[in-house]
Design an enzyme around this catalytic site. Structure first.
Site, PDB file in Angstrom:
ATOM      1  N   TYR A  57     -64.874  59.405   5.206  1.00 47.92           N
ATOM      2  CA  TYR A  57     -63.509  58.552   4.609  1.00 47.92           C
ATOM      3  C   TYR A  57     -62.299  59.150   3.898  1.00 47.92           C
ATOM      4  O   TYR A  57     -61.400  58.482   4.018  1.00 47.92           O
ATOM      5  CB  TYR A  57     -64.519  57.465   4.038  1.00 47.92           C
ATOM      6  CG  TYR A  57     -63.749  56.389   2.607  1.00 47.92           C
ATOM      7  CD1 TYR A  57     -63.497  55.510   3.575  1.00 47.92           C
ATOM      8  CD2 TYR A  57     -63.276  56.608   1.826  1.00 47.92           C
ATOM      9  CE1 TYR A  57     -62.510  54.293   2.876  1.00 47.92           C
ATOM     10  CE2 TYR A  57     -62.251  55.448   0.867  1.00 47.92           C
ATOM     11  CZ  TYR A  57     -62.357  54.773   1.702  1.00 47.92           C
ATOM     12  OH  TYR A  57     -60.894  53.411   1.157  1.00 47.92           O
TER      13      TYR A  57
HETATM   14  N1  LIG Z   1     -62.015  47.911  -2.210  1.00 49.05           N
HETATM   15  C1  LIG Z   1     -61.724  49.210  -2.896  1.00 49.05           C
HETATM   16  O1  LIG Z   1     -63.064  49.233  -3.841  1.00 49.05           O
HETATM   17  C2  LIG Z   1     -61.252  50.157  -2.144  1.00 49.05           C
HETATM   18  C3  LIG Z   1     -60.477  51.458  -2.541  1.00 49.05           C
HETATM   19  C4  LIG Z   1     -59.142  51.967  -2.273  1.00 49.05           C
HETATM   20  C5  LIG Z   1     -59.401  51.672  -0.947  1.00 49.05           C
HETATM   21  N2  LIG Z   1     -59.398  50.881  -0.361  1.00 49.05           N
HETATM   22  C6  LIG Z   1     -58.854  50.217   1.030  1.00 49.05           C
HETATM   23  O2  LIG Z   1     -58.429  49.111   1.733  1.00 49.05           O
HETATM   24  C7  LIG Z   1     -58.727  47.808   2.789  1.00 49.05           C
HETATM   25  C8  LIG Z   1     -60.002  46.742   2.507  1.00 49.05           C
HETATM   26  O3  LIG Z   1     -60.726  47.274   2.139  1.00 49.05           O
HETATM   27  P1  LIG Z   1     -61.570  45.767   1.116  1.00 49.05           P
HETATM   28  O4  LIG Z   1     -61.873  46.361  -0.512  1.00 49.05           O
HETATM   29  O5  LIG Z   1     -60.787  44.729   1.278  1.00 49.05           O
HETATM   30  O6  LIG Z   1     -62.067  45.788   1.960  1.00 49.05           O
HETATM   31  P2  LIG Z   1     -62.994  44.417   3.224  1.00 49.05           P
HETATM   32  O7  LIG Z   1     -63.149  42.848   2.306  1.00 49.05           O
HETATM   33  O8  LIG Z   1     -64.507  44.656   3.265  1.00 49.05           O
HETATM   34  O9  LIG Z   1     -62.044  44.332   4.034  1.00 49.05           O
HETATM   35  C9  LIG Z   1     -61.745  45.255   4.662  1.00 49.05           C
HETATM   36  C10 LIG Z   1     -61.023  45.061   5.794  1.00 49.05           C
HETATM   37  O10 LIG Z   1     -60.911  45.311   6.912  1.00 49.05           O
HETATM   38  C11 LIG Z   1     -61.048  44.612   8.508  1.00 49.05           C
HETATM   39  N3  LIG Z   1     -61.420  45.831   9.780  1.00 49.05           N
HETATM   40  C12 LIG Z   1     -63.119  46.793   9.236  1.00 49.05           C
HETATM   41  N4  LIG Z   1     -62.890  47.046  10.485  1.00 49.05           N
HETATM   42  C13 LIG Z   1     -62.197  46.326  10.874  1.00 49.05           C
HETATM   43  C14 LIG Z   1     -62.065  46.438  12.650  1.00 49.05           C
HETATM   44  N5  LIG Z   1     -62.876  47.749  13.531  1.00 49.05           N
HETATM   45  N6  LIG Z   1     -61.491  45.613  13.023  1.00 49.05           N
HETATM   46  C15 LIG Z   1     -60.714  44.742  12.493  1.00 49.05           C
HETATM   47  N7  LIG Z   1     -60.407  44.798  11.490  1.00 49.05           N
HETATM   48  C16 LIG Z   1     -61.774  45.569  10.974  1.00 49.05           C
HETATM   49  C17 LIG Z   1     -62.013  43.624   7.878  1.00 49.05           C
HETATM   50  O11 LIG Z   1     -61.898  42.781   8.469  1.00 49.05           O
HETATM   51  P3  LIG Z   1     -63.354  42.152   9.928  1.00 49.05           P
HETATM   52  O12 LIG Z   1     -64.371  42.929   8.622  1.00 49.05           O
HETATM   53  O13 LIG Z   1     -63.458  40.733  10.090  1.00 49.05           O
HETATM   54  O14 LIG Z   1     -63.301  43.145  11.162  1.00 49.05           O
HETATM   55  C18 LIG Z   1     -62.149  43.217   6.081  1.00 49.05           C
HETATM   56  O15 LIG Z   1     -60.835  43.159   7.001  1.00 49.05           O
HETATM   57  C19 LIG Z   1     -59.297  49.730   3.027  1.00 49.05           C
HETATM   58  O16 LIG Z   1     -58.808  50.489   4.267  1.00 49.05           O
HETATM   59  C20 LIG Z   1     -60.101  50.356   2.153  1.00 49.05           C
HETATM   60  O17 LIG Z   1     -60.229  51.911   2.158  1.00 49.05           O
HETATM   61  C21 LIG Z   1     -60.456  49.645  -0.930  1.00 49.05           C
END
Ligand SMILES: NC(=O)c1ccc[n+]([C@@H]2O[C@H](COP(=O)([O-])OP(=O)(O)OC[C@H]3O[C@@H](n4cnc5c(N)ncnc54)[C@H](OP(=O)(O)O)[C@@H]3O)[C@@H](O)[C@H]2O)c1
Length: 250
Positions: A155
């Site tokens: 990651y």
């Molecule tokens: N939450 C944190 O603490 C945090 C911190 C730093 C960075 N981030 C980054 O923020 C971003 C969003 O994460 P989140 O925390 O909001 O989590 P989340 O609610 O799980 O959202 C992840 C998104 O990515 C999409 N996704 C995952 N696999 C996919 C695939 N194969 N094809 C198309 N879409 C896909 C999901 O859609 P589907 O499941 O519908 O496919 C969902 O819309 C990520 O890149 C994560 O690394 C998060």
């Protein structure tokens, strides 16, 4: 409140968490928002919750053909792309010490977190180059740079790559009216982080020790994306904007 009236915004991964909140914020400010994800039910929910134009497209980012078809269809419907938020990501797949990461999980993680960012940028830049304008915001993470974790080598690698791709692309397109930046959020309360912490209770408990005393709400990350997409950020290029409430300072 900034106005995105008449702007076309693409959100890669907009069915939940940070992406869903970003879809809603742009739609509420007049943009035509097209967002992707695999889960149709969640996508339709976000469409309904948005106070404005939000159109879900079912795309699995691990399949480059689906990404190409999405852009082909999109560019028949829209004549431009003004903003791209590259947000799709998974964390738990491929977690653990490097020696135990399975090769197939590594490839899934790279495809979802890194290759999709490359492909969405590649397709979007073709449109933006014709327009000679546009803003791209890629979602990295402090885990890629400022606060690496020994249990997340894959990651962290994808997120560090996003920062490097952002800077390289920003430099290339700086004179073409296209701004490329990335954000590096700290822990943010979403399904992804709750899964990583094991439970909502565990996440809440841990968040109390952070400088702000809570982990970011997805809205606070979406606010930053909106800022970088707006004219207020006209001189910001190739930046990694850390949005972690001081978490990486500790
Ligand atoms: N939450 C944190 O603490 C945090 C911190 C730093 C960075 N981030 C980054 O923020 C971003 C969003 O994460 P989140 O925390 O909001 O989590 P989340 O609610 O799980 O959202 C992840 C998104 O990515 C999409 N996704 C995952 N696999 C996919 C695939 N194969 N094809 C198309 N879409 C896909 C999901 O859609 P589907 O499941 O519908 O496919 C969902 O819309 C990520 O890149 C994560 O690394 C998060």
């Amino acid at each position: 409140m900034e106005n995105f009236e008449g702007k076309v915004v693409v959100v890669n991964g907009g069915t939940s968490g940070i992406g869903a909140e970003t879809v809603k914020q742009f739609a509420a400010r007049g943009a035509r928002v097209h967002f992707t994800g695999r889960r149709e039910e969640k996508g339709r929910e976000v469409e309904k919750e948005a106070d404005g134009y939000a159109h879900f497209h079912q795309v699995d980012n691990t399949d480059p053909d689906q990404i190409s078809s999405f852009f082909e269809k999109l560019l028949k419907e829209e004549s431009q792309i003004d903003v791209l938020f590259n947000n799709s990501g998974v964390l738990s797949i491929g977690s653990g010490p490097l020696a135990r990461v399975k090769e197939e999980d590594w490839h899934t993680l790279i495809a979802t977190n890194q290759t999709s960012v490359f492909l969405y940028m590649k397709h979007t830049l073709q449109a933006m180059q014709k327009q000679k304008s546009g803003a791209i915001i890629n979602n990295a993470a402090i885990l890629g740079n400022d606060k690496v974790n020994p249990m997340l080598p894959a990651y962290s690698g994808t997120k560090a790559a996003i920062v490097a791709m952002t800077k390289s692309t920003a430099l290339r397109f700086a004179r073409q009216g296209i701004r490329v930046n990335c954000i590096s959020p700290g822990p943010t309360k979403t399904a992804l982080s709750i899964k990583a912490y094991g439970s909502e209770e565990a996440l809440e408990k841990s968040s109390k020790e952070s400088p702000r005393g809570y982990y970011a709400h997805p809205e606070e990350i979406a606010n930053t994306v909106r800022f970088l997409a707006s004219d207020a950020a006209s001189y910001i290029i190739g930046t990694e904007l850390v949005v972690d409430g001081g978490y990486s300072l500790k």
